[in-house]
Write a protein that holds these residues in place. Structure first.
Motif, PDB file in Angstrom:
ATOM      1  N   VAL A  51       1.109  -1.296  -0.058  1.00 30.20           N
ATOM      2  CA  VAL A  51       0.349  -0.044   0.027  1.00 30.20           C
ATOM      3  C   VAL A  51       1.264   1.153   0.061  1.00 30.20           C
ATOM      4  O   VAL A  51       0.539   2.214  -0.927  1.00 30.20           O
ATOM      5  N   LEU A  52       1.435   1.173   0.890  1.00 29.92           N
ATOM      6  CA  LEU A  52       2.774   2.627   1.257  1.00 29.92           C
ATOM      7  C   LEU A  52       3.430   2.721  -0.269  1.00 29.92           C
ATOM      8  O   LEU A  52       3.815   3.573  -1.277  1.00 29.92           O
ATOM      9  N   GLU A  53       3.860   1.513  -0.935  1.00 25.41           N
ATOM     10  CA  GLU A  53       5.095   1.919  -1.859  1.00 25.41           C
ATOM     11  C   GLU A  53       3.768   2.523  -3.407  1.00 25.41           C
ATOM     12  O   GLU A  53       4.315   2.723  -4.436  1.00 25.41           O
ATOM     13  N   ALA A  54       2.483   1.690  -3.137  1.00 27.04           N
ATOM     14  CA  ALA A  54       1.665   1.907  -4.364  1.00 27.04           C
ATOM     15  C   ALA A  54       0.665   3.560  -3.916  1.00 27.04           C
ATOM     16  O   ALA A  54       1.088   4.708  -5.102  1.00 27.04           O
ATOM     17  N   ASP A  82     -16.936  -8.314  -0.537  1.00 26.75           N
ATOM     18  CA  ASP A  82     -16.545  -7.770   0.746  1.00 26.75           C
ATOM     19  C   ASP A  82     -15.125  -8.777   1.330  1.00 26.75           C
ATOM     20  O   ASP A  82     -14.988  -8.251   2.415  1.00 26.75           O
ATOM     21  N   GLU A  83     -14.535 -10.005   0.374  1.00 25.93           N
ATOM     22  CA  GLU A  83     -13.116  -9.564   1.116  1.00 25.93           C
ATOM     23  C   GLU A  83     -12.333  -9.188   0.570  1.00 25.93           C
ATOM     24  O   GLU A  83     -11.009  -9.607   1.969  1.00 25.93           O
ATOM     25  N   LEU A  84     -12.115  -7.920  -0.190  1.00 25.98           N
ATOM     26  CA  LEU A  84     -11.075  -7.316  -0.334  1.00 25.98           C
ATOM     27  C   LEU A  84     -10.344  -6.921   0.871  1.00 25.98           C
ATOM     28  O   LEU A  84     -10.667  -6.326   1.883  1.00 25.98           O
ATOM     29  N   GLU A  85      -8.817  -6.697   0.975  1.00 24.49           N
ATOM     30  CA  GLU A  85      -8.032  -6.633   1.876  1.00 24.49           C
ATOM     31  C   GLU A  85      -6.816  -5.951   0.700  1.00 24.49           C
ATOM     32  O   GLU A  85      -6.880  -5.895  -0.500  1.00 24.49           O
ATOM     33  N   PRO A  86      -6.322  -4.886   1.889  1.00 23.70           N
ATOM     34  CA  PRO A  86      -4.995  -4.117   0.910  1.00 23.70           C
ATOM     35  C   PRO A  86      -4.262  -5.162   0.132  1.00 23.70           C
ATOM     36  O   PRO A  86      -3.998  -5.570   1.171  1.00 23.70           O
ATOM     37  N   GLY A  87      -3.635  -4.850  -1.184  1.00 22.07           N
ATOM     38  CA  GLY A  87      -3.152  -5.329  -1.437  1.00 22.07           C
ATOM     39  C   GLY A  87      -3.558  -6.387  -3.150  1.00 22.07           C
ATOM     40  O   GLY A  87      -3.406  -6.989  -3.587  1.00 22.07           O
ATOM     41  N   ASP A  88      -4.967  -6.834  -2.154  1.00 24.27           N
ATOM     42  CA  ASP A  88      -5.587  -6.611  -3.852  1.00 24.27           C
ATOM     43  C   ASP A  88      -5.571  -6.486  -4.670  1.00 24.27           C
ATOM     44  O   ASP A  88      -5.508  -5.193  -5.043  1.00 24.27           O
ATOM     45  N   LEU A  89      -5.311  -6.893  -5.753  1.00 22.59           N
ATOM     46  CA  LEU A  89      -5.549  -6.569  -7.117  1.00 22.59           C
ATOM     47  C   LEU A  89      -7.349  -6.560  -8.048  1.00 22.59           C
ATOM     48  O   LEU A  89      -7.976  -7.515  -7.699  1.00 22.59           O
ATOM     49  N   LEU A  90      -7.548  -5.475  -8.417  1.00 27.80           N
ATOM     50  CA  LEU A  90      -9.145  -5.476  -8.985  1.00 27.80           C
ATOM     51  C   LEU A  90      -8.625  -5.521 -10.767  1.00 27.80           C
ATOM     52  O   LEU A  90      -7.807  -4.370 -10.985  1.00 27.80           O
ATOM     53  N   PHE A  91      -9.610  -6.074 -11.021  1.00 30.33           N
ATOM     54  CA  PHE A  91      -9.455  -5.679 -12.404  1.00 30.33           C
ATOM     55  C   PHE A  91     -10.549  -5.280 -13.708  1.00 30.33           C
ATOM     56  O   PHE A  91     -11.820  -4.871 -13.084  1.00 30.33           O
ATOM     57  N   TYR A  92     -10.368  -5.191 -14.341  1.00 25.63           N
ATOM     58  CA  TYR A  92     -11.364  -3.816 -15.498  1.00 25.63           C
ATOM     59  C   TYR A  92     -11.629  -4.497 -16.906  1.00 25.63           C
ATOM     60  O   TYR A  92     -10.093  -4.964 -17.295  1.00 25.63           O
ATOM     61  N   ARG A  93     -12.317  -3.969 -17.343  1.00 22.19           N
ATOM     62  CA  ARG A  93     -12.756  -4.121 -18.767  1.00 22.19           C
ATOM     63  C   ARG A  93     -12.616  -3.238 -19.724  1.00 22.19           C
ATOM     64  O   ARG A  93     -14.504  -2.492 -19.511  1.00 22.19           O
ATOM     65  N   PHE A  94     -12.134  -2.672 -20.668  1.00 23.39           N
ATOM     66  CA  PHE A  94     -12.936  -1.089 -21.578  1.00 23.39           C
ATOM     67  C   PHE A  94     -12.992  -1.776 -22.828  1.00 23.39           C
ATOM     68  O   PHE A  94     -13.406  -1.412 -23.114  1.00 23.39           O
ATOM     69  N   VAL A  97      -5.876  -3.166 -14.456  1.00 22.58           N
ATOM     70  CA  VAL A  97      -5.792  -3.753 -13.053  1.00 22.58           C
ATOM     71  C   VAL A  97      -5.225  -2.946 -12.004  1.00 22.58           C
ATOM     72  O   VAL A  97      -4.621  -1.489 -12.534  1.00 22.58           O
ATOM     73  N   ALA A  98      -6.237  -2.671 -11.052  1.00 20.75           N
ATOM     74  CA  ALA A  98      -5.271  -1.428 -10.008  1.00 20.75           C
ATOM     75  C   ALA A  98      -5.454  -2.780  -8.849  1.00 20.75           C
ATOM     76  O   ALA A  98      -5.594  -3.294  -8.183  1.00 20.75           O
ATOM     77  N   ILE A  99      -4.492  -1.398  -7.409  1.00 21.54           N
ATOM     78  CA  ILE A  99      -3.925  -2.082  -6.994  1.00 21.54           C
ATOM     79  C   ILE A  99      -5.232  -1.689  -6.056  1.00 21.54           C
ATOM     80  O   ILE A  99      -5.341  -0.245  -4.734  1.00 21.54           O
ATOM     81  N   TYR A 100      -5.907  -2.628  -4.217  1.00 20.38           N
ATOM     82  CA  TYR A 100      -7.327  -1.898  -3.695  1.00 20.38           C
ATOM     83  C   TYR A 100      -5.987  -1.377  -2.620  1.00 20.38           C
ATOM     84  O   TYR A 100      -4.913  -2.120  -1.767  1.00 20.38           O
ATOM     85  N   LEU A 101      -6.740  -0.082  -2.065  1.00 29.29           N
ATOM     86  CA  LEU A 101      -5.677   0.350  -0.647  1.00 29.29           C
ATOM     87  C   LEU A 101      -6.561   0.325   0.991  1.00 29.29           C
ATOM     88  O   LEU A 101      -5.131   0.006   1.518  1.00 29.29           O
ATOM     89  N   GLY A 140     -11.971   1.366   0.149  1.00 31.01           N
ATOM     90  CA  GLY A 140     -12.970   1.698  -1.182  1.00 31.01           C
ATOM     91  C   GLY A 140     -12.183   2.710  -1.997  1.00 31.01           C
ATOM     92  O   GLY A 140     -12.828   3.317  -2.368  1.00 31.01           O
ATOM     93  N   GLN A 141     -10.872   2.688  -1.699  1.00 27.23           N
ATOM     94  CA  GLN A 141      -9.415   3.380  -2.502  1.00 27.23           C
ATOM     95  C   GLN A 141      -8.748   2.352  -3.096  1.00 27.23           C
ATOM     96  O   GLN A 141      -8.024   1.088  -2.684  1.00 27.23           O
ATOM     97  N   ALA A 142      -8.351   2.609  -4.532  1.00 25.33           N
ATOM     98  CA  ALA A 142      -7.396   1.751  -5.411  1.00 25.33           C
ATOM     99  C   ALA A 142      -6.021   2.773  -5.772  1.00 25.33           C
ATOM    100  O   ALA A 142      -7.116   4.006  -6.279  1.00 25.33           O
ATOM    101  N   VAL A 143      -5.536   2.697  -6.148  1.00 26.10           N
ATOM    102  CA  VAL A 143      -4.486   3.338  -7.133  1.00 26.10           C
ATOM    103  C   VAL A 143      -4.000   2.069  -8.572  1.00 26.10           C
ATOM    104  O   VAL A 143      -3.918   1.022  -8.586  1.00 26.10           O
ATOM    105  N   HIS A 144      -4.742   2.943  -9.086  1.00 29.31           N
ATOM    106  CA  HIS A 144      -4.267   3.224 -10.736  1.00 29.31           C
ATOM    107  C   HIS A 144      -3.355   3.624 -11.700  1.00 29.31           C
ATOM    108  O   HIS A 144      -2.604   4.813 -11.256  1.00 29.31           O
TER     109      HIS A 144
END
Length: 151
Positions: A35-38, A90-102, A110-114, A117-121
């Motif tokens: 999280v800190l590195e992201a 509802d199982e999300l923890e910091p460091g999990d990855l979120l995937f999207y389709r455009f 892909v983004a990193i869950y912080l 409810g926040q993510a780094v993209h």
């Protein structure tokens, strides 16, 4: 007597297996480091194919951030998606990855869950690495899966 001893041996082996499984879990400090590195990369420029602080694309950012925590991940979004375990929102923890389709295909962002409810993209050409709410309509509409690569 022999059946009881066999049953106890079987239970002991099962419990030892459970203890081994728990021992491979990533410690909370590693999630914190990710999280800190992201967060430390926020503001860095987007660069297609980039995987360094001079410029990141989304999967390059993920690969770089995890590498700083000593975890080797594959380079592409699709490879990162394929290697993890799908989890419910509802199982999300910091460091999990979120995937999207455009576009077409299974995933292309892909983004990193912080947490909270926040993510780094690393969102797109001409933009910089950002923190965004996962509840923004823009992201919710394109969300595919949450994946845990940390166990």
């Amino acid at each position: 007597m022999r059946a009881t001893a066999s049953l106890l041996l079987l239970i002991g082996a099962f419990l030892a297996g459970c203890a081994t499984e728990k021992s491979v879990h990533i410690p909370p400090e590693t999630r914190h480091r990710i999280v800190l590195e992201a967060l430390g990369q926020v503001g860095r420029p987007y660069r297609y194919g980039g995987a360094t602080p001079e410029g990141f694309d989304c999967s390059g950012l993920v690969q770089y951030v995890y590498a700083q925590a000593g975890i080797v991940l594959p380079r592409t979004t699709r490879e990162q998606y394929a290697m993890g375990k799908r989890i419910d929102d509802d199982e999300l923890e910091p460091g999990d990855l979120l995937f999207y389709r455009f576009e077409s295909g299974p995933v292309d962002h892909v983004a990193i869950y912080l947490g909270d409810g926040q993510a780094v993209h690393a969102p797109a050409q001409g933009r910089a690495v950002i923190v965004a709410s996962i509840d923004l309509p823009y992201w919710k509409k394109r969300f595919v899966d949450a994946v845990r690569v940390l166990r």
